[in-house]
Design a protein around this motif. Structure first.
Motif, PDB file in Angstrom:
ATOM      1  N   GLY A  46       0.800  -1.220   0.000  1.00 12.96           N
ATOM      2  CA  GLY A  46       0.000   0.000   0.000  1.00 12.96           C
ATOM      3  C   GLY A  46       0.832   1.269   0.000  1.00 12.96           C
ATOM      4  O   GLY A  46       1.797   1.411  -0.748  1.00 12.96           O
ATOM      5  N   ARG A  47       0.493   2.182   0.877  1.00 12.67           N
ATOM      6  CA  ARG A  47       1.201   3.465   0.945  1.00 12.67           C
ATOM      7  C   ARG A  47       2.615   3.332   1.500  1.00 12.67           C
ATOM      8  O   ARG A  47       3.455   4.198   1.294  1.00 12.67           O
ATOM      9  CB  ARG A  47       0.404   4.454   1.802  1.00 12.67           C
ATOM     10  N   LEU A  48       2.873   2.233   2.192  1.00 16.78           N
ATOM     11  CA  LEU A  48       4.225   2.022   2.723  1.00 16.78           C
ATOM     12  C   LEU A  48       5.237   1.776   1.611  1.00 16.78           C
ATOM     13  O   LEU A  48       6.417   2.095   1.752  1.00 16.78           O
ATOM     14  CB  LEU A  48       4.230   0.828   3.685  1.00 16.78           C
ATOM     15  N   GLY A  49       4.781   1.195   0.505  1.00  9.84           N
ATOM     16  CA  GLY A  49       5.709   0.799  -0.542  1.00  9.84           C
ATOM     17  C   GLY A  49       6.626  -0.298  -0.037  1.00  9.84           C
ATOM     18  O   GLY A  49       6.217  -1.162   0.731  1.00  9.84           O
ATOM     19  N   ASP A  50       7.889  -0.250  -0.449  1.00  4.35           N
ATOM     20  CA  ASP A  50       8.858  -1.238   0.051  1.00  4.35           C
ATOM     21  C   ASP A  50       9.899  -0.584   0.955  1.00  4.35           C
ATOM     22  O   ASP A  50      10.858  -1.231   1.363  1.00  4.35           O
ATOM     23  CB  ASP A  50       9.553  -1.967  -1.105  1.00  4.35           C
ATOM     24  N   GLN A  51       9.709   0.702   1.234  1.00  4.20           N
ATOM     25  CA  GLN A  51      10.608   1.464   2.117  1.00  4.20           C
ATOM     26  C   GLN A  51      12.064   1.386   1.661  1.00  4.20           C
ATOM     27  O   GLN A  51      12.985   1.267   2.464  1.00  4.20           O
ATOM     28  CB  GLN A  51      10.453   0.999   3.558  1.00  4.20           C
ATOM     29  N   GLY A  52      12.249   1.450   0.353  1.00  4.32           N
ATOM     30  CA  GLY A  52      13.601   1.529  -0.199  1.00  4.32           C
ATOM     31  C   GLY A  52      14.335   0.218  -0.349  1.00  4.32           C
ATOM     32  O   GLY A  52      15.513   0.212  -0.686  1.00  4.32           O
ATOM     33  N   ALA A  53      13.647  -0.910  -0.131  1.00  6.16           N
ATOM     34  CA  ALA A  53      14.329  -2.211  -0.205  1.00  6.16           C
ATOM     35  C   ALA A  53      13.555  -3.185  -1.063  1.00  6.16           C
ATOM     36  O   ALA A  53      12.352  -3.368  -0.876  1.00  6.16           O
ATOM     37  CB  ALA A  53      14.517  -2.799   1.194  1.00  6.16           C
ATOM     38  N   TYR A  81      19.084  -4.795  -0.711  1.00  7.77           N
ATOM     39  CA  TYR A  81      19.191  -4.933  -2.161  1.00  7.77           C
ATOM     40  C   TYR A  81      18.164  -4.049  -2.856  1.00  7.77           C
ATOM     41  O   TYR A  81      16.997  -4.005  -2.460  1.00  7.77           O
ATOM     42  CB  TYR A  81      18.969  -6.388  -2.573  1.00  7.77           C
ATOM     43  N   ALA A  82      18.617  -3.364  -3.904  1.00  7.93           N
ATOM     44  CA  ALA A  82      17.728  -2.542  -4.721  1.00  7.93           C
ATOM     45  C   ALA A  82      17.923  -2.938  -6.177  1.00  7.93           C
ATOM     46  O   ALA A  82      19.046  -2.922  -6.688  1.00  7.93           O
ATOM     47  CB  ALA A  82      18.026  -1.062  -4.523  1.00  7.93           C
ATOM     48  N   CYS A  83      16.824  -3.314  -6.863  1.00  8.62           N
ATOM     49  CA  CYS A  83      16.899  -3.829  -8.229  1.00  8.62           C
ATOM     50  C   CYS A  83      16.650  -2.732  -9.260  1.00  8.62           C
ATOM     51  O   CYS A  83      15.744  -1.903  -9.101  1.00  8.62           O
ATOM     52  CB  CYS A  83      15.867  -4.939  -8.427  1.00  8.62           C
ATOM     53  N   TYR A  84      17.444  -2.761 -10.324  1.00  8.86           N
ATOM     54  CA  TYR A  84      17.312  -1.804 -11.423  1.00  8.86           C
ATOM     55  C   TYR A  84      17.446  -2.589 -12.726  1.00  8.86           C
ATOM     56  O   TYR A  84      18.532  -3.042 -13.066  1.00  8.86           O
ATOM     57  CB  TYR A  84      18.395  -0.730 -11.351  1.00  8.86           C
TER      58      TYR A  84
END
Length: 211
Positions: free
Chosen positions: A47-54, A65-68
């Motif tokens: 939801g509004r939390l998203g993944d909090q940068g991870a 880990y952050a995927c691009y």
């Protein structure tokens, strides 16, 4: 693992990664890491939390880990997402990681501008470590797997042309063997048209063998 097995894994892994972008690439990364590391958390959005940068967390190693994996690599776009993800991760998960891992799908390696971006982030955040995780790292991880694990991971994606039942049915037959010892001599792979029942020999353009 034998050299012919590693060659086969490299070929199939590259074929799969060529077709994966965005969420598909992230899901594949999660599959690989969950097989190899029981302490890996495949973080989903909420939801509004998203993944909090991870996109993933490794508990035992305190890695984030952050995927691009965009279809087209645009350094300025990657830079913007990288900075946003890093800032969000530090704000929301500052106590949860010590290493920020940049996971990408670039066949040729990391883009020079992205490499400079990581170096700058290291200088700006001396309390953190930064790592790169690309295709060579995927290959190294696959070489650590058991055969059934690598087969499951490579076959899981339905859109990959090498994950069809026909491919895996014939995979065990895709080796040319020595008439004396039975050992594999060269790796082979099915042609895109499996109905032709012909095999292309890796490393020998124009040569083929009848299955």
């Amino acid at each position: 693992m034998e050299i012919w097995e590693r060659s086969s894994i490299r070929f199939m892994l590259n074929a799969k990664l060529d077709e994966l972008h965005g969420e598909g690439f992230e899901d594949f990364f999660h599959d690989v890491m969950c097989v190899l590391n029981p302490g890996f958390l495949n973080v989903r959005t909420a939801g509004r939390l998203g993944d909090q940068g991870a996109d993933g967390l490794l508990l035992c190693g305190k890695k984030l880990y952050a995927c691009y994996a965009p279809q087209t690599v645009v350094p300025s776009s990657i830079a913007g997402k990288f900075k946003t993800d890093l800032a969000k991760a530090i704000e929301k998960r500052g106590n949860e990681f010590k290493t920020f891992v940049f996971v990408h799908n670039d066949r040729r390696g990391i883009h020079p501008e992205v490499a400079s971006l990581l170096a700058t982030a290291r200088d700006d955040h001396p309390e953190l470590s930064f790592e790169n995780f690309g295709r060579r790292h995927f290959y190294a991880e696959f070489c650590r797997m058991e055969k059934w694990q690598s087969r499951t991971s490579l076959a899981r994606s339905p859109q990959n042309r090498w994950s069809s039942a026909s491919y895996w049915k014939n995979w065990s037959r895709s080796w040319i063997t020595s008439p004396n010892t039975g050992a594999p001599l060269r790796t082979c792979r099915p042609s895109p048209d499996l109905r032709s029942r012909r095999w292309n020999i890796t490393g020998f353009p124009g040569m083929s063998a009848i299955a």
